[in-house]
Design a protein around this motif. Structure first.
Motif, mmCIF file in Angstrom:
data_model
loop_
_atom_site.group_PDB
_atom_site.id
_atom_site.type_symbol
_atom_site.label_atom_id
_atom_site.label_comp_id
_atom_site.label_asym_id
_atom_site.label_seq_id
_atom_site.Cartn_x
_atom_site.Cartn_y
_atom_site.Cartn_z
ATOM 1 N N CYS A 136 2.239 53.114 36.612
ATOM 2 C CA CYS A 136 0.785 52.897 36.657
ATOM 3 C C CYS A 136 0.063 53.944 35.820
ATOM 4 N N VAL A 137 0.474 55.207 35.936
ATOM 5 C CA VAL A 137 -0.164 56.268 35.162
ATOM 6 C C VAL A 137 0.033 56.045 33.658
ATOM 7 N N ALA A 138 1.238 55.582 33.264
ATOM 8 C CA ALA A 138 1.496 55.321 31.829
ATOM 9 C C ALA A 138 0.586 54.216 31.312
ATOM 10 N N ARG A 139 0.418 53.144 32.119
ATOM 11 C CA ARG A 139 -0.445 52.042 31.685
ATOM 12 C C ARG A 139 -1.898 52.507 31.565
ATOM 13 N N LEU A 140 -2.357 53.244 32.574
ATOM 14 C CA LEU A 140 -3.739 53.724 32.526
ATOM 15 C C LEU A 140 -3.928 54.724 31.392
ATOM 16 N N HIS A 141 -2.912 55.541 31.135
ATOM 17 C CA HIS A 141 -3.026 56.523 30.052
ATOM 18 C C HIS A 141 -3.153 55.832 28.704
ATOM 19 N N THR A 142 -2.431 54.707 28.509
ATOM 20 C CA THR A 142 -2.533 53.952 27.240
ATOM 21 C C THR A 142 -3.937 53.399 27.054
ATOM 22 N N GLU A 143 -4.492 52.806 28.141
ATOM 23 C CA GLU A 143 -5.843 52.249 28.026
ATOM 24 C C GLU A 143 -6.867 53.358 27.788
ATOM 25 N N ILE A 144 -6.681 54.501 28.419
ATOM 26 C CA ILE A 144 -7.628 55.602 28.204
ATOM 27 C C ILE A 144 -7.553 56.114 26.774
ATOM 28 N N GLN A 145 -6.327 56.174 26.223
ATOM 29 C CA GLN A 145 -6.188 56.586 24.820
ATOM 30 C C GLN A 145 -6.914 55.617 23.884
ATOM 31 N N SER A 146 -6.811 54.309 24.185
ATOM 32 C CA SER A 146 -7.514 53.305 23.356
ATOM 33 C C SER A 146 -9.016 53.510 23.441
ATOM 34 N N ILE A 147 -9.498 53.802 24.668
ATOM 35 C CA ILE A 147 -10.942 54.035 24.816
ATOM 36 C C ILE A 147 -11.355 55.306 24.083
ATOM 37 N N ASP A 148 -10.516 56.346 24.180
ATOM 38 C CA ASP A 148 -10.835 57.599 23.475
ATOM 39 C C ASP A 148 -10.881 57.378 21.958
ATOM 40 N N LYS A 149 -9.962 56.548 21.423
ATOM 41 C CA LYS A 149 -9.965 56.250 19.961
ATOM 42 C C LYS A 149 -11.232 55.513 19.558
ATOM 43 N N LEU A 201 -21.712 47.770 17.205
ATOM 44 C CA LEU A 201 -21.041 48.878 17.885
ATOM 45 C C LEU A 201 -21.629 49.110 19.283
ATOM 46 N N LYS A 202 -22.930 48.974 19.402
ATOM 47 C CA LYS A 202 -23.578 49.158 20.711
ATOM 48 C C LYS A 202 -23.091 48.127 21.720
ATOM 49 N N GLN A 203 -22.938 46.866 21.215
ATOM 50 C CA GLN A 203 -22.448 45.830 22.115
ATOM 51 C C GLN A 203 -21.000 46.091 22.539
ATOM 52 N N GLN A 204 -20.208 46.666 21.662
ATOM 53 C CA GLN A 204 -18.809 46.952 21.990
ATOM 54 C C GLN A 204 -18.678 48.056 23.054
ATOM 55 N N PHE A 205 -19.706 48.897 23.227
ATOM 56 C CA PHE A 205 -19.647 49.953 24.259
ATOM 57 C C PHE A 205 -19.695 49.399 25.691
ATOM 58 N N GLN A 206 -20.157 48.155 25.845
ATOM 59 C CA GLN A 206 -20.237 47.579 27.183
ATOM 60 C C GLN A 206 -18.854 47.411 27.819
ATOM 61 N N GLU A 207 -17.891 47.065 26.962
ATOM 62 C CA GLU A 207 -16.543 46.845 27.490
ATOM 63 C C GLU A 207 -15.922 48.124 28.056
ATOM 64 N N PRO A 208 -15.952 49.276 27.347
ATOM 65 C CA PRO A 208 -15.401 50.503 27.944
ATOM 66 C C PRO A 208 -16.145 50.948 29.200
ATOM 67 N N VAL A 243 -14.121 55.708 21.068
ATOM 68 C CA VAL A 243 -15.227 56.668 21.115
ATOM 69 C C VAL A 243 -15.210 57.554 19.873
ATOM 70 N N GLY A 244 -14.017 57.989 19.418
ATOM 71 C CA GLY A 244 -13.935 58.834 18.232
ATOM 72 C C GLY A 244 -14.401 58.114 16.977
ATOM 73 N N ASP A 245 -13.968 56.840 16.824
ATOM 74 C CA ASP A 245 -14.412 56.072 15.643
ATOM 75 C C ASP A 245 -15.916 55.869 15.663
ATOM 76 N N SER A 246 -16.457 55.656 16.880
ATOM 77 C CA SER A 246 -17.904 55.434 16.971
ATOM 78 C C SER A 246 -18.662 56.678 16.554
ATOM 79 N N LYS A 247 -18.161 57.848 16.880
ATOM 80 C CA LYS A 247 -18.834 59.091 16.495
ATOM 81 C C LYS A 247 -18.857 59.252 14.974
#
Length: 423
Positions: A198-211, A233-240, A213-217
């Motif tokens: 479970c932690v591995a799956r959640l860690h993968t999704e968190i890494q995707s969200i972090d990426k 880009l603003k609309q895509q923030f709703q999903e995370p 956020v970095g691209d958006s910056k």
């Protein structure tokens, strides 16, 4: 050959006190050897400790008249002269010798010889009774020694059984501890693998969200980015934003929990190991008939507390709100008079019973009293509706600690005594 018989007048003079000129009453001997009535000695001394003999005029210091020796020979003569000598009357037993007094054995006029014969008969009877009592006493002593030895052997055997039982309990507790630790380890190993996935799956999704956020910056600092791109880009923030709470909830739900809840029994409760059965309790006093004066109520109390050896138990009272009726009895103690004090939750009262389970009185005015205790300083401690109520031995209020209202510490308490007539 002539027989000299003491005359009535001579005997009267010998048995008369020279102070009061009456027959001696409790004759006592002074250090000079003369004899007087004990009351005559007291009257002569008055408030002093000096006594002057009326015969030889010798002075004696007497602290306690009762300590003077009694004239035993004179007392025996007084006993013989208890009835006036009847002259010219023969003995009613042998009809040969003249009688001198009435025989205490047969109530007939008797001579000296017959009196002695009857006296020896009484002595023989007493001797036989004494020998019989001594024999019975020796048999009882042997029985007591045997009983003491048997009881000591029973106590030794009971100690051995109790020690054996506790050794078994220690072994069982050790085995129980090992099994419990094994179950905890198995649970840890099984759930640890699930938690890692479970932690591995959640860690993968968190890494995707972090990426993301970095691209958006990077896009935000680029001045050449078109407004349309920023709107997408603003609309895509709703999903995370929606996904992160879900991931947090999934982490909480997927995290295993474990805890140890101890059982409610007390480790010092001897009933966990077994029950001591006293089939013949020792009582304080023995009645003249040979039975215990307190045997009935002690045996009934023992039956109520722990049951008899055969497993039977005596039931006192029934459900209700009258005398010797109970509703949710929760606590019991024994006061200084040996009476039972029972707390009833649903009846909001205390009932006081004798050790023969006879109703004495009822104390009301409580709200769900759950326990009662009688202390060494003769006070009752009663837990009642979030309060500790302290009463003296006459059930008068001493102090109330606590309150059923928040923020209260000590408060007043009022109650009524309900006598046996009104109960």
């Amino acid at each position: 050959m002539t027989t000299a018989i003491c005359s009535y007048e001579n005997i009267r003079q010998i048995t008369s006190c020279t102070v009061c000129n009456r027959t001696f009453k409790d004759p006592r001997i002074l250090p000079c050897g003369h004899t007087f009535c004990i009351d005559c000695i007291r009257n002569t001394m008055l408030d002093t400790t000096i006594m002057a003999c009326s015969i030889c005029l010798a002075k004696h210091t007497i602290v306690n008249v009762d300590l003077l020796s009694q004239n035993v020979a004179l007392m025996q003569l007084l006993h013989i002269r208890k009835i006036d000598i009847v002259q010219n009357k023969q003995c009613a037993i042998c009809n040969v010798q003249p009688s001198i007094t009435s025989c205490a054995h047969c109530s007939r006029q008797a001579c000296v010889s017959c009196l002695e014969i009857h006296r020896q008969e009484v002595i023989s009877d007493i001797t036989r009774e004494t020998m019989e009592i001594e024999r019975m006493s020796d048999e009882l002593k042997l029985a007591l020694n045997q009983t003491s030895n048997d009881f000591r052997d029973q106590c030794d055997e009971t100690f051995q059984q109790a020690n054996k039982r506790f050794d078994e309990m220690q072994k069982n507790l050790k085995l129980l501890n090992e099994r419990l630790c094994q179950k905890i380890q198995e649970f840890h190993d099984r759930r640890q693998a699930d938690l890692a996935r479970c932690v591995a799956r959640l860690h993968t999704e968190i890494q995707s969200i972090d990426k993301f956020v970095g691209d958006s910056k990077h896009l935000l600092v680029d001045v050449n980015v078109q407004t349309e791109v920023l709107l997408r880009l603003k609309q895509q923030f709703q999903e995370p934003r929606k996904r992160l709470p879900i991931l947090s909830r999934d982490l909480i739900e997927s995290t295993p929990t474990i805890q140890f809840v101890s059982s409610s029994f007390q480790m010092l409760n001897e009933e966990l190991a077994g029950t001591l059965v006293l089939d013949k309790p020792i009582h304080g006093t023995i009645s003249p008939s040979g039975t215990s004066a307190s045997g009935d109520h002690d045996s009934r109390l023992a039956a109520l507390a722990s049951g008899s050896r055969t497993g039977k138990m005596e039931i006192i009272g029934q459900e209700g709100c009258g005398k010797l009726e109970f509703k949710s009895p929760a606590g019991m103690t024994i006061n200084g008079d040996g009476h039972l004090v029972i707390a009833e939750i649903d009846n909001n009262r205390l009932q006081i019973l004798t050790r023969e389970f006879t109703h004495i009185r009822t104390i009301i005015g409580f709200r769900e009293p759950r326990d009662v205790s009688f202390t060494k300083d003769k006070r009752y401690l009663i837990t009642d509706n979030h309060k500790l109520i302290i009463l003296d031995e006459e059930f008068h209020k001493v102090e109330v600690i606590g309150s059923n209202k928040s923020g209260k510490g000590r408060s007043n308490f009022q109650f009524r005594k309900k006598s046996e007539k009104n109960s």
